[in-house]
Design a protein around this motif. Structure first.
Motif, PDB file in Angstrom:
ATOM      1  N   ALA A 122       0.788  -1.155   0.542  1.00 31.64           N
ATOM      2  CA  ALA A 122       0.488   0.012  -0.485  1.00 31.64           C
ATOM      3  C   ALA A 122       1.414   1.322  -0.239  1.00 31.64           C
ATOM      4  O   ALA A 122       0.500   2.107  -0.378  1.00 31.64           O
ATOM      5  CB  ALA A 122      -0.825  -0.301   0.701  1.00 31.64           C
ATOM      6  N   SER A 123       2.094   0.880   0.989  1.00 27.75           N
ATOM      7  CA  SER A 123       2.593   2.421   0.963  1.00 27.75           C
ATOM      8  C   SER A 123       3.109   2.559  -0.315  1.00 27.75           C
ATOM      9  O   SER A 123       3.261   3.540  -1.142  1.00 27.75           O
ATOM     10  CB  SER A 123       4.027   1.951   1.798  1.00 27.75           C
ATOM     11  N   ASN A 132       0.545   4.570  -2.678  1.00 27.65           N
ATOM     12  CA  ASN A 132       0.748   5.279  -2.604  1.00 27.65           C
ATOM     13  C   ASN A 132       2.217   6.695  -2.865  1.00 27.65           C
ATOM     14  O   ASN A 132       1.938   7.714  -3.040  1.00 27.65           O
ATOM     15  CB  ASN A 132       0.845   5.520  -0.161  1.00 27.65           C
ATOM     16  N   THR A 172       1.424   7.120  -6.809  1.00 28.88           N
ATOM     17  CA  THR A 172       0.573   8.157  -6.844  1.00 28.88           C
ATOM     18  C   THR A 172       1.462   9.536  -6.556  1.00 28.88           C
ATOM     19  O   THR A 172       1.367  10.609  -7.443  1.00 28.88           O
ATOM     20  CB  THR A 172      -0.565   8.098  -5.768  1.00 28.88           C
ATOM     21  N   ALA A 173       2.032  10.172  -5.024  1.00 31.71           N
ATOM     22  CA  ALA A 173       2.856  10.782  -5.135  1.00 31.71           C
ATOM     23  C   ALA A 173       3.703  11.168  -6.046  1.00 31.71           C
ATOM     24  O   ALA A 173       4.066  12.442  -6.361  1.00 31.71           O
ATOM     25  CB  ALA A 173       3.490  10.804  -3.805  1.00 31.71           C
ATOM     26  N   ALA A 178       6.032   9.971   1.419  1.00 31.24           N
ATOM     27  CA  ALA A 178       5.325   8.496   0.681  1.00 31.24           C
ATOM     28  C   ALA A 178       6.847   7.970   1.173  1.00 31.24           C
ATOM     29  O   ALA A 178       6.837   6.671   1.035  1.00 31.24           O
ATOM     30  CB  ALA A 178       4.869   8.761  -0.736  1.00 31.24           C
ATOM     31  N   ASP A 230       7.407   6.654   4.222  1.00 29.69           N
ATOM     32  CA  ASP A 230       6.586   5.905   4.666  1.00 29.69           C
ATOM     33  C   ASP A 230       7.269   3.967   3.801  1.00 29.69           C
ATOM     34  O   ASP A 230       7.046   3.375   5.115  1.00 29.69           O
ATOM     35  CB  ASP A 230       5.623   6.160   4.339  1.00 29.69           C
TER      36      ASP A 230
END
Length: 391
Positions: free
Chosen positions: A123-124, A127, A130-131, A176, A179
């Motif tokens: 999931a990270s 993300n 996307t970022a 992101a 993370d």
């Protein structure tokens, strides 16, 4: 007519003389019997007194010897010992080292299956993608608006908003990425590795066990100890602390090796006295290349301390506990006992150092009977061969 009277008088004299002789003989017999009985009674009394007289062994205090032994209990610890905990959550997938297994630094001890962390990484990562995409769009937009501002096609306010949006998108992409790095680090903790060369001394997990990190109740999965060298910790009483200095030697004896002596060297001391125990912590170093010593073992450490010669030494077996204080029994040349109150300077275990109350020429009773009193007559065992306290 008078002859019969003379005969009667003569017979009376003979009878009286015979009676006196008989009485004298009886007195002599009775006197001899009483004398014999008195002698027998005295002999019995003397024999009884001699049998009741305690037989003791005597020795003389000693100040000989350049060194004095000091024996104290000690604990043996590994040179380095590390409990290995889990840094991530999951289930134990496999373990590769059991207790007693020699391991190298970086060697894998176990693997943890981390499905939750794996999903969080996925999931990270999404993300982050996307970022990054939003960051690229913001960069392109900011470049275009910068060219339009140069042509006065748009206002500076609008161009600055695009630059601000670019900064925000860049910060979001960096967050992101951080993370993702954090979760991948947690994911890397699924491999439990040895921190240094050593031996596994404990394993408290098994395949399928739930692994939870970061809790106060968590137990170490493994314990690894470096036992090539060992640390020995001993608490030295305060009155001996001044004698513990560089150059002092020590030997170790362990119950499992009664016929072997291990040599130790002084590593350092705490340089402070514990106010509760009144002792100073001393650390020794022992070579354990043969692996004979085990962490956590009990040992008896004997220091060789310098002898100042200012006091005498006697065995601890010669001490008597009396109401007036610590006492020893001294025997004079006539075999009479004199109890002397002494003052102990230092206790070396098997021997004690006497500060006052004795001289090196005194004959003291070793292992005196509890009933021994001042003025008692004693029989000295092996008289004429007085041993010394250090013999």
């Amino acid at each position: 007519m008078h002859e019969p009277v003379k005969l009667v008088v003569r017979d009376n004299r003979k009878l009286r003389r015979a009676g006196l002789i008989g009485i004298a003989v009886a007195v002599v017999v009775v006197g001899a019997g009483m004398t014999t009985r008195l002698f027998a009674k005295q002999e019995l009394k003397n024999w009884t007194a001699e049998q009741a007289m305690p037989t003791v062994s005597v020795l003389r205090p000693s100040v000989d010897g350049a060194q004095r032994p000091l024996s104290l209990p000690a604990s043996v610890e590994a040179w380095s010992q590390a409990p290995v905990y889990a840094r991530t959550n999951g289930y134990l997938k496999a373990w590769y080292a059991d207790i007693g297994t020699p391991v190298k630094a970086g060697q894998i001890l176990a693997e943890i299956d981390t499905p939750d962390v794996d999903q969080q990484v996925a999931a990270s990562t999404a993300n982050l993608a996307t970022a990054v995409a939003q960051l690229k769009l913001a960069e392109t937009t900011a470049q275009r608006w910068g060219k339009l501002v140069a042509q006065d096609a748009v206002s500076k306010q609008d161009a600055e908003e695009k630059q601000s949006d670019l900064a925000v998108r860049r910060a979001m992409a960096n967050a992101a990425q951080a993370d993702v790095d954090r979760l991948r680090t947690l994911q890397s903790f699924r491999r439990i590795i040895a921190p240094f060369d050593g031996v596994v001394t404990s394993r408290s997990t098994d395949v399928g066990a739930l692994i939870v990190s970061g809790t106060a109740a968590a137990r170490p999965l493994f314990t690894v100890a470096d036992t090539k060298k060992m640390r020995v910790y001993v608490h030295v009483p305060q009155n001996f602390s001044a004698d513990i200095k560089p150059g002092v030697t020590a030997t170790l004896v362990l119950p499992e090796y009664p016929d072997r002596t291990f040599h130790a060297t002084l590593l350092n001391t705490s340089e402070s006295v514990n106010d509760t125990s009144g002792s100073m912590l001393v650390q020794l170093e022992v070579d354990n290349s043969d692996g004979m010593l085990k962490p956590g073992a009990y040992a008896q450490v004997t220091f060789s301390l310098p002898n100042t010669g200012s006091s005498v030494l006697v065995p601890a077996s010669a001490l008597m506990f009396r109401p007036q204080g610590m006492t020893v029994a001294v025997v004079d040349s006539n075999g009479r006992v004199k109890l002397r109150v002494i003052k102990i300077a230092r206790d070396f275990g098997a021997k004690v150092e006497i500060a006052s109350g004795l001289s090196p020429n005194d004959n003291i009773v070793d292992s005196p009977p509890d009933a021994l009193a001042d003025g008692d007559q004693v029989h000295i065992l092996d008289s004429g061969q007085t041993s010394h306290a250090n013999s």
